[in-house]
Design a protein around this motif. Structure first.
Motif, PDB file in Angstrom:
ATOM      1  N   ILE A 175       0.842  -1.204   0.000  1.00 18.76           N
ATOM      2  CA  ILE A 175       0.000   0.000   0.000  1.00 18.76           C
ATOM      3  C   ILE A 175       0.873   1.248   0.000  1.00 18.76           C
ATOM      4  N   VAL A 176       1.927   1.240   0.812  1.00 20.92           N
ATOM      5  CA  VAL A 176       2.819   2.398   0.879  1.00 20.92           C
ATOM      6  C   VAL A 176       3.574   2.573  -0.435  1.00 20.92           C
ATOM      7  N   TRP A 177       4.066   1.472  -1.015  1.00 20.30           N
ATOM      8  CA  TRP A 177       4.877   1.575  -2.242  1.00 20.30           C
ATOM      9  C   TRP A 177       4.046   2.102  -3.409  1.00 20.30           C
ATOM     10  N   TYR A 178       2.858   1.521  -3.618  1.00 18.82           N
ATOM     11  CA  TYR A 178       2.025   1.952  -4.741  1.00 18.82           C
ATOM     12  C   TYR A 178       1.319   3.282  -4.471  1.00 18.82           C
ATOM     13  N   GLY A 179       1.457   3.803  -3.265  1.00 22.05           N
ATOM     14  CA  GLY A 179       0.864   5.094  -2.954  1.00 22.05           C
ATOM     15  C   GLY A 179       1.834   6.252  -3.069  1.00 22.05           C
ATOM     16  N   TYR A 186      -0.206   3.544  -8.819  1.00 20.00           N
ATOM     17  CA  TYR A 186      -1.572   3.871  -9.216  1.00 20.00           C
ATOM     18  C   TYR A 186      -2.460   4.240  -8.030  1.00 20.00           C
ATOM     19  N   LEU A 187      -1.917   4.192  -6.801  1.00 24.29           N
ATOM     20  CA  LEU A 187      -2.660   4.600  -5.618  1.00 24.29           C
ATOM     21  C   LEU A 187      -2.199   5.950  -5.089  1.00 24.29           C
ATOM     22  N   SER A 188      -1.401   6.664  -5.866  1.00 24.82           N
ATOM     23  CA  SER A 188      -0.897   7.973  -5.455  1.00 24.82           C
ATOM     24  C   SER A 188      -1.838   9.068  -5.968  1.00 24.82           C
ATOM     25  N   PRO A 189      -2.530   9.798  -5.084  1.00 24.34           N
ATOM     26  CA  PRO A 189      -3.445  10.866  -5.540  1.00 24.34           C
ATOM     27  C   PRO A 189      -2.753  11.935  -6.381  1.00 24.34           C
ATOM     28  N   PRO A 190      -1.545  12.425  -6.000  1.00 23.09           N
ATOM     29  CA  PRO A 190      -0.898  13.427  -6.871  1.00 23.09           C
ATOM     30  C   PRO A 190      -0.581  12.880  -8.264  1.00 23.09           C
ATOM     31  N   PHE A 191      -0.178  11.620  -8.347  1.00 20.69           N
ATOM     32  CA  PHE A 191       0.146  11.046  -9.658  1.00 20.69           C
ATOM     33  C   PHE A 191      -1.105  10.854 -10.497  1.00 20.69           C
ATOM     34  N   GLU A 211      -9.252   5.553  -0.126  1.00 21.16           N
ATOM     35  CA  GLU A 211      -9.523   4.672   1.004  1.00 21.16           C
ATOM     36  C   GLU A 211      -8.231   4.124   1.626  1.00 21.16           C
ATOM     37  N   LEU A 212      -7.324   3.642   0.783  1.00 21.36           N
ATOM     38  CA  LEU A 212      -6.093   3.051   1.297  1.00 21.36           C
ATOM     39  C   LEU A 212      -5.079   4.100   1.745  1.00 21.36           C
ATOM     40  N   GLY A 213      -5.274   5.347   1.340  1.00 18.46           N
ATOM     41  CA  GLY A 213      -4.378   6.416   1.772  1.00 18.46           C
ATOM     42  C   GLY A 213      -4.846   7.119   3.020  1.00 18.46           C
ATOM     43  N   ALA A 214      -5.893   6.600   3.662  1.00 20.60           N
ATOM     44  CA  ALA A 214      -6.422   7.246   4.875  1.00 20.60           C
ATOM     45  C   ALA A 214      -5.436   7.164   6.031  1.00 20.60           C
ATOM     46  N   LYS A 217      -3.477  10.312   7.314  1.00 21.04           N
ATOM     47  CA  LYS A 217      -4.097  11.340   8.150  1.00 21.04           C
ATOM     48  C   LYS A 217      -4.506  10.813   9.520  1.00 21.04           C
ATOM     49  N   GLN A 218      -4.192   9.557   9.804  1.00 20.11           N
ATOM     50  CA  GLN A 218      -4.576   8.994  11.083  1.00 20.11           C
ATOM     51  C   GLN A 218      -3.675   9.516  12.199  1.00 20.11           C
ATOM     52  N   GLU A 219      -4.286   9.786  13.333  1.00 23.79           N
ATOM     53  CA  GLU A 219      -3.558  10.227  14.509  1.00 23.79           C
ATOM     54  C   GLU A 219      -3.798   9.250  15.647  1.00 23.79           C
ATOM     55  N   PHE A 220      -2.777   8.990  16.415  1.00 25.09           N
ATOM     56  CA  PHE A 220      -2.863   8.025  17.491  1.00 25.09           C
ATOM     57  C   PHE A 220      -2.685   8.739  18.830  1.00 25.09           C
ATOM     58  N   ASP A 221      -3.481   8.317  19.782  1.00 16.48           N
ATOM     59  CA  ASP A 221      -3.418   8.885  21.114  1.00 16.48           C
ATOM     60  C   ASP A 221      -2.333   8.158  21.904  1.00 16.48           C
ATOM     61  N   MET A 222      -1.187   8.789  22.019  1.00 20.35           N
ATOM     62  CA  MET A 222      -0.058   8.188  22.717  1.00 20.35           C
ATOM     63  C   MET A 222      -0.135   8.562  24.192  1.00 20.35           C
ATOM     64  N   ARG A 223      -0.642   7.659  24.989  1.00 21.57           N
ATOM     65  CA  ARG A 223      -0.762   7.907  26.415  1.00 21.57           C
ATOM     66  C   ARG A 223       0.581   7.703  27.096  1.00 21.57           C
TER      67      ARG A 223
END
Length: 228
Positions: A175-179, A186-191, A211-214, A217-223
């Motif tokens: 997912i990361v490579w094709y994004g 082909y999963l890269s929005p700018p491309f 969907e796969l590039g979401a 923007k994800q944020e994690f609550d690091m307690r």
């Protein structure tokens, strides 16, 4: 039963050479009825397969790519054995049917050997492409789109089937490579924005890219964990 094969008849007298003990001999483990001994069994002593040490492992995630160099691709184009257009880009099917490759393996990887001799404007959708190959093709006005194929999708591509929905990558590394835009994924929005409205660009690619590039923007609550 195969009519050309004559079954061996045993236990029908000494004149047939297979009478009496039916070719099994008189005594011993191999003359008894039952399952017999398994392959590799050496009578109880340590078999040779256990005497030698084992090294390494088999990586189930590794890929075997069918390499295609630009000089070979240019030679096939000059002979008229391969053609491409925005409506019909070069895929693994065209490369295999033209004889440019003999086995698609796990996908096509485009390499840049012979890039100074490459002068054609092409549209191609391999699984992977090197930076030098992408640079040479885009310098001639062509387009490279790296696309993910699982074994079933690759077989459908080679067979020319379009009735099944192609699988999307599930492993994070894919997912990361094709994004990434630099990989021409082909999963890269700018491309995809750069590609515009090319005929072979599917609407599903844009949906998957969103969907796969979401995860970007994800944020994690690091307690914070209190130390006692």
């Amino acid at each position: 039963m195969n009519p050309l094969y004559q079954q061996k008849r045993v236990g029908r007298g000494q004149g047939s050479n297979y009478g009496g003990t039916s070719g099994r001999g008189h005594n011993g483990q191999n003359s008894r009825s039952g399952a017999g001994i398994k392959p590799g069994f050496e009578g109880g002593q340590t078999p040779i397969t256990k005497l030698f040490p084992k090294r390494g492992f088999y990586n189930y995630n590794t890929k075997t790519w069918a390499a295609v160099n630009l000089d070979r691709l240019q030679f096939w184009i000059d002979q008229g054995r391969i053609t491409s257009s925005p409506e019909q880009p070069i895929t693994a099917r065209e490369l295999l049917l033209s004889g440019c490759i003999h086995d698609a393996h796990d996908g096509i990887k485009l390499l840049g050997d012979g890039s100074p001799f490459f002068k054609s404007k092409i549209w191609i959708t391999p699984s992977r492409a090197s930076k030098s190959a992408v640079k040479a093709i885009e310098a001639n006005g062509g387009t490279v789109v790296c696309k993910y194929y699982n074994p079933l999708a690759l077989r459908d591509c080679i067979d020319g089937r379009t009735d099944r929905t192609e699988a999307a990558p599930t492993r994070r590394e894919d997912i990361v490579w094709y994004g990434r835009d630099r990989n021409r994924g082909y999963l890269s929005p700018p491309f995809l924005e750069k590609l515009g409205d090319l005929p072979f660009v599917q609407d599903r690619w844009k949906t998957l890219a969103k969907e796969l590039g979401a995860w970007r923007k994800q944020e994690f609550d690091m307690r914070k964990v209190k130390k006692h």
